[in-house]
Design a protein around this motif. Structure first.
Motif, PDB file in Angstrom:
ATOM      1  N   HIS A  78       1.387  10.469  -3.158  1.00 25.33           N
ATOM      2  CA  HIS A  78       2.229  11.265  -2.269  1.00 25.33           C
ATOM      3  C   HIS A  78       3.708  10.960  -2.493  1.00 25.33           C
ATOM      4  O   HIS A  78       4.079   9.920  -3.037  1.00 25.33           O
ATOM      5  CB  HIS A  78       1.885  10.956  -0.807  1.00 25.33           C
ATOM      6  N   THR A  79       4.550  11.872  -2.029  1.00 26.83           N
ATOM      7  CA  THR A  79       5.943  11.537  -1.796  1.00 26.83           C
ATOM      8  C   THR A  79       6.013  10.797  -0.459  1.00 26.83           C
ATOM      9  O   THR A  79       5.039  10.790   0.312  1.00 26.83           O
ATOM     10  CB  THR A  79       6.817  12.795  -1.715  1.00 26.83           C
ATOM     11  N   ILE A  80       7.139  10.205  -0.165  1.00 25.50           N
ATOM     12  CA  ILE A  80       7.275   9.493   1.103  1.00 25.50           C
ATOM     13  C   ILE A  80       7.102  10.452   2.275  1.00 25.50           C
ATOM     14  O   ILE A  80       6.398  10.159   3.245  1.00 25.50           O
ATOM     15  CB  ILE A  80       8.625   8.759   1.173  1.00 25.50           C
ATOM     16  N   TYR A 108       3.465  11.560   2.561  1.00 24.65           N
ATOM     17  CA  TYR A 108       2.636  10.426   2.985  1.00 24.65           C
ATOM     18  C   TYR A 108       2.692  10.250   4.498  1.00 24.65           C
ATOM     19  O   TYR A 108       1.653  10.132   5.157  1.00 24.65           O
ATOM     20  CB  TYR A 108       3.111   9.152   2.290  1.00 24.65           C
ATOM     21  N   ILE A 125       4.129   3.950  -2.986  1.00 23.85           N
ATOM     22  CA  ILE A 125       4.692   5.303  -3.000  1.00 23.85           C
ATOM     23  C   ILE A 125       6.199   5.259  -3.227  1.00 23.85           C
ATOM     24  O   ILE A 125       6.751   6.056  -3.986  1.00 23.85           O
ATOM     25  CB  ILE A 125       4.339   6.027  -1.689  1.00 23.85           C
ATOM     26  N   THR A 126       6.881   4.328  -2.588  1.00 25.29           N
ATOM     27  CA  THR A 126       8.328   4.190  -2.773  1.00 25.29           C
ATOM     28  C   THR A 126       8.656   3.783  -4.205  1.00 25.29           C
ATOM     29  O   THR A 126       9.595   4.318  -4.822  1.00 25.29           O
ATOM     30  CB  THR A 126       8.896   3.166  -1.778  1.00 25.29           C
ATOM     31  N   HIS A 130       6.910   4.429  -6.824  1.00 24.46           N
ATOM     32  CA  HIS A 130       6.632   5.581  -7.685  1.00 24.46           C
ATOM     33  C   HIS A 130       7.704   6.654  -7.536  1.00 24.46           C
ATOM     34  O   HIS A 130       8.193   7.200  -8.528  1.00 24.46           O
ATOM     35  CB  HIS A 130       5.257   6.145  -7.330  1.00 24.46           C
ATOM     36  N   GLN A 131       8.095   6.973  -6.301  1.00 26.43           N
ATOM     37  CA  GLN A 131       9.044   8.058  -6.077  1.00 26.43           C
ATOM     38  C   GLN A 131      10.412   7.754  -6.681  1.00 26.43           C
ATOM     39  O   GLN A 131      11.063   8.642  -7.234  1.00 26.43           O
ATOM     40  CB  GLN A 131       9.186   8.345  -4.584  1.00 26.43           C
ATOM     41  N   ASN A 154      10.940   5.326  -8.995  1.00 29.04           N
ATOM     42  CA  ASN A 154      10.795   4.632 -10.275  1.00 29.04           C
ATOM     43  C   ASN A 154      11.492   3.276 -10.215  1.00 29.04           C
ATOM     44  O   ASN A 154      12.323   2.919 -11.073  1.00 29.04           O
ATOM     45  CB  ASN A 154      11.366   5.477 -11.422  1.00 29.04           C
TER      46      ASN A 154
END
Length: 382
Positions: free
Chosen positions: A188-190, A193, A262-263, A265-266, A268
């Motif tokens: 997910h994006t933050i 999510y 998630i953070t 990943h979003q 990087n």
């Protein structure tokens, strides 16, 4: 509520350290921010905790939901404690609810989406028909849910009973969405999510045992400010739960549904920057909650009195959740109180779950056993 994030809010990394064990090996430690240090509501616990938790655990044990090893690991999570920290009244209903929640969680976490859907349909039917006998051969979660709500509804006002059935059904349906995400390996994006997690984390039905004795009318209960306070409480719980659970989840390969992953990943970015962002965002949510308290309207003396009780209950939940994270064995095993003081947690080794285990054979992992894989001392040399 949408979450606004920009990469500029990610500060310098300070949330992980590498220490040296007594046998000379490097070991990575996570440093956990003390997110609740300034929360105005102090810890409190129901004095009947041990007695009522023992009764509820004995009731649940009768269903033989787990293998003996997993039952032992399950009980170290001490779900009666989180209920006792959360509910000054209606304790048995609260403890039973926590047990039902986490059994659903354990069973559905290991099932593909179609299996989760089958389980959830049974649980919803039992919730909505607590007087109907369950079919022979059905998964035991149906009878567990039926008995729980047949007993729990007897202590609830009509308003509270309606709120529970409504919110618990929404939660159960959200668990199916989470299973679909897992099957599709969704990251997910933050924003997305939080949108999904606010339902499948189960806080809305968890708030209801604190209002079982209240008769809050719809115009107050569903008022936008009250809903905002609920959402902000939930966001604090999500953030603290993800901080506490991350180490165990990364060890078992189950960390894709965690705000830290998630953070990272979003944006990087690395773990340290992600933890810094989560800690800062936690502070922002706290301030939004405190500010929203000033915008609660009046519905007259009698309703206002009941709403005040409910708001106090909401405000206690972030403290309750944070305390349970460290006082139970769910995330930190027998070392929780030590880690609560030092804030330093040794990174657990990878120990993925057996993907072939299902339902009654699900493996509830004991954190202390994962830690046993780490040979040598865990003490950091000065």
């Amino acid at each position: 509520m949408s979450v606004t994030i920009t990469p500029a809010t990610l500060l310098e990394p300070t949330w992980s350290v590498v220490g040296r064990t007594e046998d000379g090996r490097d070991r990575k430690y996570l440093y956990l921010p003390d997110t609740m240090a300034k929360w105005p509501w102090p810890r409190k616990i129901n004095p009947y905790y041990e007695e009522v938790a023992a009764e509820s655990n004995a009731w649940l044990r009768c269903f033989t939901l787990f293998t003996p090893e997993s039952q032992y690991a399950y009980e170290t999570c001490d779900f009666g404690r989180i209920a006792s920290l959360a509910y000054p009244d209606a304790l048995r209903t609260g403890v039973d609810l926590m047990n039902v929640f986490f059994v659903v969680d354990e069973y559905t976490d290991v099932e593909p989406a179609h299996g989760v859907r089958d389980i959830i349909e049974i649980v919803i039917d039992a919730l909505q028909n607590p007087d109907k006998p369950r079919p022979e051969g059905e998964i035991m979660l149906g009878e567990v849910t039926r008995q729980f709500w047949a007993r729990g509804r007897t202590t609830a006002t009509p308003e509270a009973a309606k709120h529970f059935v409504e919110s618990f059904t929404d939660y159960l349906n959200a668990v199916i969405v989470q299973a679909d995400d897992r099957d599709n390996d969704t990251i997910h994006t933050i924003d997305s999510y939080f949108e999904t997690r606010r339902e499948n984390v189960g806080t809305r039905p968890s708030y209801v045992p604190g209002e079982l004795h209240l008769s809050i009318p719809d115009e107050a209960f569903y008022h936008p400010v009250i809903k905002e306070l609920e959402h902000l409480t939930t966001d604090l719980i999500i953030l603290d739960n993800d901080i506490a659970s991350y180490n165990k989840e990364q060890a078992t390969g189950d960390d894709r549904y965690n705000i830290l992953t998630i953070t990272m990943h979003q944006f990087n970015t690395d773990f340290d920057s992600a933890m810094k962002w989560v800690a800062n965002f936690h502070n922002e949510v706290e301030m939004r909650f405190l500010n929203a308290l000033n915008r609660v309207p009046s519905w007259g003396p009698e309703v206002d009195k009941q709403v005040a009780v409910y708001i106090e209950h909401l405000a206690n939940w972030p403290r309750c959740n944070d305390c349970w994270n460290f006082e139970s064995g769910r995330y930190f095993g027998s070392k929780g109180l030590e880690y609560q003081k030092t804030r330093l947690v040794p990174m657990l080794p990878k120990r993925p779950r057996n993907p072939n285990l299902r339902r009654e054979n699900v493996e509830v992992l004991l954190v202390d056993r994962i830690e046993e894989m780490m040979s040598g001392s865990r003490a950091i040399r000065a």
